[in-house]
Design a protein around this motif. Sequence first.
Motif, PDB file in Angstrom:
ATOM      1  N   UNK A   1       0.867  -1.182   0.000  1.00  0.00           N
ATOM      2  CA  UNK A   1       0.000   0.000   0.000  1.00  0.00           C
ATOM      3  C   UNK A   1       0.907   1.236   0.000  1.00  0.00           C
ATOM      4  N   UNK A   2       1.004   1.958   1.114  1.00  0.00           N
ATOM      5  CA  UNK A   2       1.921   3.105   1.181  1.00  0.00           C
ATOM      6  C   UNK A   2       3.033   2.865   2.199  1.00  0.00           C
ATOM      7  N   UNK A   3       3.156   1.640   2.665  1.00  0.00           N
ATOM      8  CA  UNK A   3       4.093   1.304   3.732  1.00  0.00           C
ATOM      9  C   UNK A   3       5.387   0.716   3.162  1.00  0.00           C
ATOM     10  N   UNK A   4       6.515   1.454   3.234  1.00  0.00           N
ATOM     11  CA  UNK A   4       7.763   0.926   2.689  1.00  0.00           C
ATOM     12  C   UNK A   4       8.527   0.084   3.699  1.00  0.00           C
ATOM     13  N   UNK A   5       9.207  -0.941   3.212  1.00  0.00           N
ATOM     14  CA  UNK A   5      10.084  -1.776   4.035  1.00  0.00           C
ATOM     15  C   UNK A   5      11.368  -2.018   3.255  1.00  0.00           C
ATOM     16  N   UNK A   6      12.514  -1.788   3.917  1.00  0.00           N
ATOM     17  CA  UNK A   6      13.822  -2.072   3.324  1.00  0.00           C
ATOM     18  C   UNK A   6      14.442  -3.208   4.126  1.00  0.00           C
ATOM     19  N   UNK A   7      15.006  -4.177   3.438  1.00  0.00           N
ATOM     20  CA  UNK A   7      15.646  -5.309   4.103  1.00  0.00           C
ATOM     21  C   UNK A   7      16.803  -4.815   4.974  1.00  0.00           C
ATOM     22  N   UNK A   8      16.989  -5.457   6.125  1.00  0.00           N
ATOM     23  CA  UNK A   8      18.032  -5.054   7.071  1.00  0.00           C
ATOM     24  C   UNK A   8      19.423  -5.027   6.438  1.00  0.00           C
ATOM     25  N   UNK A   9      19.685  -5.968   5.536  1.00  0.00           N
ATOM     26  CA  UNK A   9      21.027  -6.088   4.947  1.00  0.00           C
ATOM     27  C   UNK A   9      21.401  -4.898   4.061  1.00  0.00           C
ATOM     28  N   UNK A  10      20.424  -4.112   3.628  1.00  0.00           N
ATOM     29  CA  UNK A  10      20.726  -2.962   2.749  1.00  0.00           C
ATOM     30  C   UNK A  10      20.194  -1.637   3.309  1.00  0.00           C
ATOM     31  N   UNK A  11      19.750  -1.650   4.571  1.00  0.00           N
ATOM     32  CA  UNK A  11      19.265  -0.413   5.195  1.00  0.00           C
ATOM     33  C   UNK A  11      20.378   0.629   5.191  1.00  0.00           C
ATOM     34  N   UNK A  12      20.017   1.854   4.853  1.00  0.00           N
ATOM     35  CA  UNK A  12      20.998   2.921   4.785  1.00  0.00           C
ATOM     36  C   UNK A  12      21.615   3.083   3.412  1.00  0.00           C
ATOM     37  N   UNK A  13      21.547   2.037   2.590  1.00  0.00           N
ATOM     38  CA  UNK A  13      22.064   2.118   1.219  1.00  0.00           C
ATOM     39  C   UNK A  13      20.971   2.348   0.205  1.00  0.00           C
ATOM     40  N   UNK A  14      19.764   1.836   0.502  1.00  0.00           N
ATOM     41  CA  UNK A  14      18.635   1.962  -0.411  1.00  0.00           C
ATOM     42  C   UNK A  14      17.423   2.509   0.337  1.00  0.00           C
ATOM     43  N   UNK A  15      16.572   3.199  -0.385  1.00  0.00           N
ATOM     44  CA  UNK A  15      15.274   3.628   0.136  1.00  0.00           C
ATOM     45  C   UNK A  15      14.210   3.208  -0.856  1.00  0.00           C
ATOM     46  N   UNK A  16      13.060   2.824  -0.341  1.00  0.00           N
ATOM     47  CA  UNK A  16      11.900   2.576  -1.190  1.00  0.00           C
ATOM     48  C   UNK A  16      10.766   3.463  -0.710  1.00  0.00           C
ATOM     49  N   UNK A  17       9.916   3.862  -1.639  1.00  0.00           N
ATOM     50  CA  UNK A  17       8.768   4.699  -1.295  1.00  0.00           C
ATOM     51  C   UNK A  17       7.708   4.517  -2.369  1.00  0.00           C
ATOM     52  N   UNK A  18       6.563   5.132  -2.160  1.00  0.00           N
ATOM     53  CA  UNK A  18       5.514   5.106  -3.165  1.00  0.00           C
ATOM     54  C   UNK A  18       4.171   4.707  -2.606  1.00  0.00           C
ATOM     55  N   UNK A  19       3.257   4.477  -3.518  1.00  0.00           N
ATOM     56  CA  UNK A  19       1.894   4.042  -3.198  1.00  0.00           C
ATOM     57  C   UNK A  19       1.546   2.936  -4.180  1.00  0.00           C
ATOM     58  N   UNK A  20       1.679   1.705  -3.736  1.00  0.00           N
ATOM     59  CA  UNK A  20       1.485   0.550  -4.617  1.00  0.00           C
ATOM     60  C   UNK A  20       0.019   0.249  -4.882  1.00  0.00           C
ATOM     61  N   UNK A  21      -0.885   0.808  -4.075  1.00  0.00           N
ATOM     62  CA  UNK A  21      -2.312   0.506  -4.226  1.00  0.00           C
ATOM     63  C   UNK A  21      -3.033   1.565  -5.054  1.00  0.00           C
ATOM     64  N   UNK A  22      -3.092   2.791  -4.559  1.00  0.00           N
ATOM     65  CA  UNK A  22      -3.860   3.845  -5.229  1.00  0.00           C
ATOM     66  C   UNK A  22      -3.150   4.372  -6.483  1.00  0.00           C
ATOM     67  N   UNK A  23      -1.891   4.813  -6.322  1.00  0.00           N
ATOM     68  CA  UNK A  23      -1.151   5.374  -7.463  1.00  0.00           C
ATOM     69  C   UNK A  23      -0.450   4.308  -8.285  1.00  0.00           C
ATOM     70  N   UNK A  24      -0.306   3.100  -7.701  1.00  0.00           N
ATOM     71  CA  UNK A  24       0.319   1.965  -8.378  1.00  0.00           C
ATOM     72  C   UNK A  24       1.746   2.280  -8.830  1.00  0.00           C
ATOM     73  N   UNK A  25       2.471   3.018  -7.961  1.00  0.00           N
ATOM     74  CA  UNK A  25       3.846   3.379  -8.280  1.00  0.00           C
ATOM     75  C   UNK A  25       4.739   3.194  -7.058  1.00  0.00           C
TER      76      UNK A  25
END
Length: 115
Positions: A53-77
Amino acid sequence: TDKVHQTPAAILKGPEDKVNLTCSHTVSNYNMILWYQQSAQNTALKLIGYVWNTSPTVEDSVKGRFDVSGDAAANKMAYLHFPKVTEAEDSAVYFCAASEAQCFTIPSLLYKNPL
């Protein structure tokens, strides 16, 4: 027809450069977008993170190196961002995938059996 679209299709960046990738989908009941990395050093697909939905999760092994964001449900991005290319493994193929999130529980883990 393509139901999941990723841009840019190809990108060339140098050390310390910022990278932004975008993923969109057209499946009405899908509410999750996942990001994967496949590097030359490790050809297995490695989960970087996902947006549910709008809740991002980054795997512990790459936290601090990558960010994810968006709205996978309404905006589908969803977006994958890494502030700077720092490791050889960052030179890789990145995949996004759209899915209908499915949650399940294992009853035996929810209850403690009496002794």
